[in-house]
Design an enzyme around this catalytic site. Structure first.
Site, mmCIF file in Angstrom:
data_model
loop_
_atom_site.group_PDB
_atom_site.id
_atom_site.type_symbol
_atom_site.label_atom_id
_atom_site.label_comp_id
_atom_site.label_asym_id
_atom_site.label_seq_id
_atom_site.Cartn_x
_atom_site.Cartn_y
_atom_site.Cartn_z
ATOM 1 N N GLU A 50 1.013 -1.210 -0.017
ATOM 2 C CA GLU A 50 0.123 -0.020 -0.025
ATOM 3 C C GLU A 50 0.835 1.222 -0.078
ATOM 4 O OE1 GLU A 50 -4.049 -1.526 1.971
ATOM 5 O OE2 GLU A 50 -2.780 -0.257 3.250
ATOM 6 N N ASP A 61 -6.278 8.567 10.083
ATOM 7 C CA ASP A 61 -5.025 7.999 10.428
ATOM 8 C C ASP A 61 -4.564 8.477 11.693
ATOM 9 O OD1 ASP A 61 -4.211 6.495 8.127
ATOM 10 O OD2 ASP A 61 -4.364 8.511 7.125
#
Length: 269
Positions: A50, A61
């Site tokens: 990724e 995040d």
């Protein structure tokens, strides 16, 4: 061809009797040159890479990956650098699954058609845009499919059966199951609950189900890999950037860490 590479990765892992190892790093962190070396190092150990597209407001995040985005942007990383790194990784790793992960603003600002064309040309297999839910996929689904790009969709512990069916119908490549109701890097919840929800999703879709968010240790990789089709490690790999003082030390630490995770998921070590 591009749209089948992820399928080939999962098929190959299944034939080996194991889950796929999925690894995340933010492109451009701490700078473009070092980032390319780090991603190339991680690519030697994972089945799917990724490649994070740095963004100024990564709301899904935690602090580790938020800081990685800040470092990448402060060092001058542009989306063109992300595509260039991806193209180099693809050239060196023809069988590696590569997913670009980030937020909708990046593709929206560029234009979804242009973004998809550049991602395809760079050799990406799939796109994961965290803030475009399946209900809003009309903005990009047809475009990504036309460029041979799988669209990876997220599910969480609170996802209903209706939403699981929707993600299964609208997504492709694999389903990314977020193992906790929080941000990346938080602590994992009870493994029994993660296993139960993962297996429930698996019973409702033909796509592989990868589990991520909070996976930090080889022991957790082995535990999750026993029931999931793939295990995603992100913040732990990103944290190597700040845990060491120079690029050679960061690369060495990442290499050791990724090797340990691969050994955990293959049962070889």
């Amino acid at each position: 061809m591009s749209s089948t590479r992820l399928n080939d990765v999962f098929k190959r892992c299944k034939e080996e009797g194991r889950a796929a190892l999925v690894g995340y790093l933010t492109a451009g962190d701490p700078d473009v040159t070092t980032s390319h070396k780090l991603l190339a190092t991680l690519a030697r150990h994972v089945d799917i890479l990724e490649v994070g597209m740095p963004f100024s407001d990564p709301m899904a995040d935690g602090p580790v990956i938020q800081a990685a985005s800040e470092r990448a942007l402060e060092s001058g990383t542009k989306i063109a650098d992300v595509f260039a790194i991806t193209a180099a990784l693809r050239s060196a790793n023809p069988e590696l699954g590569i997913v670009l992960m980030g937020y909708a603003n990046i593709a929206y600002a560029m234009g979804f058609e242009t973004f998809a064309e550049k991602a395809q040309n760079a050799g990406a297999d799939g796109i994961l845009l965290v803030d475009i839910p399946p209900e809003e996929g009309e903005i990009c689904d047809e475009i990504f499919a036309r460029h041979g790009l799988d669209r990876i969709l997220l599910l969480s512990p609170t996802s209903t059966d209706d939403r699981i069916r929707l993600a299964s119908d609208m997504g492709s490549g694999f389903i990314y199951y977020v193992s906790l109701t929080g941000i990346t890097g938080a602590e994992m919840g009870a493994m029994d609950g993660i296993r139960e929800k993962t297996q429930h999703i698996q019973s409702m879709t033909n796509m592989p189900v990868c589990v991520g968010f909070g996976v930090k240790t080889p022991e957790q990789v082995a535990q999750v890999g026993a029931f999931a089709d793939g295990v995603v490690v992100g913040s732990h790999f990103v944290s190597q950037v700040t845990a060491h003082s120079d690029s050679d030390a960061i690369i060495s630490a990442l290499d050791r860490s990724a090797m340990a995770m691969k050994q955990a998921i293959t049962g070889k070590g």
